[in-house]
Design an enzyme around this catalytic site. Structure first.
Site, short mmCIF file in Angstrom:
data_model
loop_
_atom_site.label_atom_id
_atom_site.label_comp_id
_atom_site.label_asym_id
_atom_site.label_seq_id
_atom_site.Cartn_x
_atom_site.Cartn_y
_atom_site.Cartn_z
CE LYS A 159 -4.44 -1.70 1.59
NZ LYS A 159 -5.49 -1.67 2.62
NE ARG A 213 -8.13 -8.46 0.86
CZ ARG A 213 -7.90 -7.57 -0.09
NH1 ARG A 213 -7.01 -6.61 0.09
NH2 ARG A 213 -8.57 -7.61 -1.25
#
Length: 276
Positions: free
Chosen positions: A222, A256
């Site tokens: 991210k 995840r």
């Protein structure tokens, strides 16, 4: 520790597990559009399972900041063929659907999905909670404000950790009242949070353990990582692994991820650290 029930299979989360990300979208921030054929998809999922993924998470709606809104029909057209293919090819698959729309969730569960990953915790579609409760599948609820199209402008908090805790207290109570047994919470890194807020949240993620439900951490590649390092999502694996260790030390039960093998290596090292 925690267990969750996927299609009658009890999954023990006392040792953290990995959820592999499969994006059936053309515009996801890291791997959008990479899967060009059924063979590409099967090869990716097969590798993730071989590398130790416990769950596979399918998404047909890109929830990246400023992601394009699509119709329910288009989301269904993206995810249902993927679900059908994976359920047919992989037996006893723990298959999660990343969606916030009740009708998409309902269809996907009927086709074999046995877990739901909702970025809005039921706030973008009031029918989601009852749909999940009716099917009795595990439910991942994430913290977010607004929508993927508006969340970047909604980062003003009175007190970030307190606000997130209050949010989860209310959403967990709503899920429990509806009859959902297996609830998992996701702090929502990158969703309606600045880079500084993301790191503050990570530093204090352990506070979320007070809700006494498993915590899923989704930080893989991210922007909090690659913008801090002045690189790109494609160069963010090393930074992701570093922060995965912090997630585990802060109590995460599920990671995840895009890179299953590397995440499982972090879990192995963390387990050795904790047991010696």
């Amino acid at each position: 520790m925690y267990t969750i029930n996927c299609s009658g299979r009890l999954i023990d989360l006392s040792i953290p597990r990995v959820m592999g990300i499969v994006n059936a979208t053309p515009d996801s921030f890291y791997d959008g559009g990479k899967l060009k054929s059924d063979l590409d998809l099967l090869n990716q999922v097969s590798k993730m399972l071989t590398d130790g993924a416990t769950f596979i998470d399918i998404g047909g709606y890109s929830s990246r900041p400023d992601g394009k809104d699509i119709s329910i029909e288009e989301e269904l057209n993206r995810v249902i063929p993927v679900v059908d293919l994976l359920v047919r090819e992989f037996k006893n698959l723990n298959l999660s659907l990343d969606s916030f729309r009740a009708s998409v969730i309902d269809h996907a569960i009927q086709h074999g999905v046995n877990m739901v990953n909702d970025i809005s915790a039921g706030l973008l579609d009031q029918n989601v909670i009852n749909t999940v409760a009716r099917h009795q599948v595990p439910y991942i609820m994430m913290h977010m404000r607004g929508t993927p199209q508006t969340m970047k402008s909604m980062t003003d908090y009175s007190h970030l950790i307190t606000d997130i805790n209050l949010y989860f207290s209310e959403r967990i109570a709503t899920a429990r009242a509806a009859g959902i047994n297996d609830v998992i919470i996701d702090p929502g890194y990158g969703f309606a949070k600045t880079i500084d807020q993301n790191f503050h949240l990570l530093k204090n993620q352990k506070i979320l353990n007070a809700h006494e439900v498993p915590v899923l951490s989704g930080i893989s590649r991210k922007s909090m990582i690659y913008k801090t390092l002045e690189s790109s999502a494609s160069q963010a694996l090393n930074g992701t692994s570093a922060l995965h260790m912090i997630c585990l030390q802060q109590g995460a039960s599920i990671l995840r991820v895009h890179d299953v093998k590397e995440a499982n290596e972090v879990i192995q090292l963390y387990h050795m650290l904790e047991t010696n």
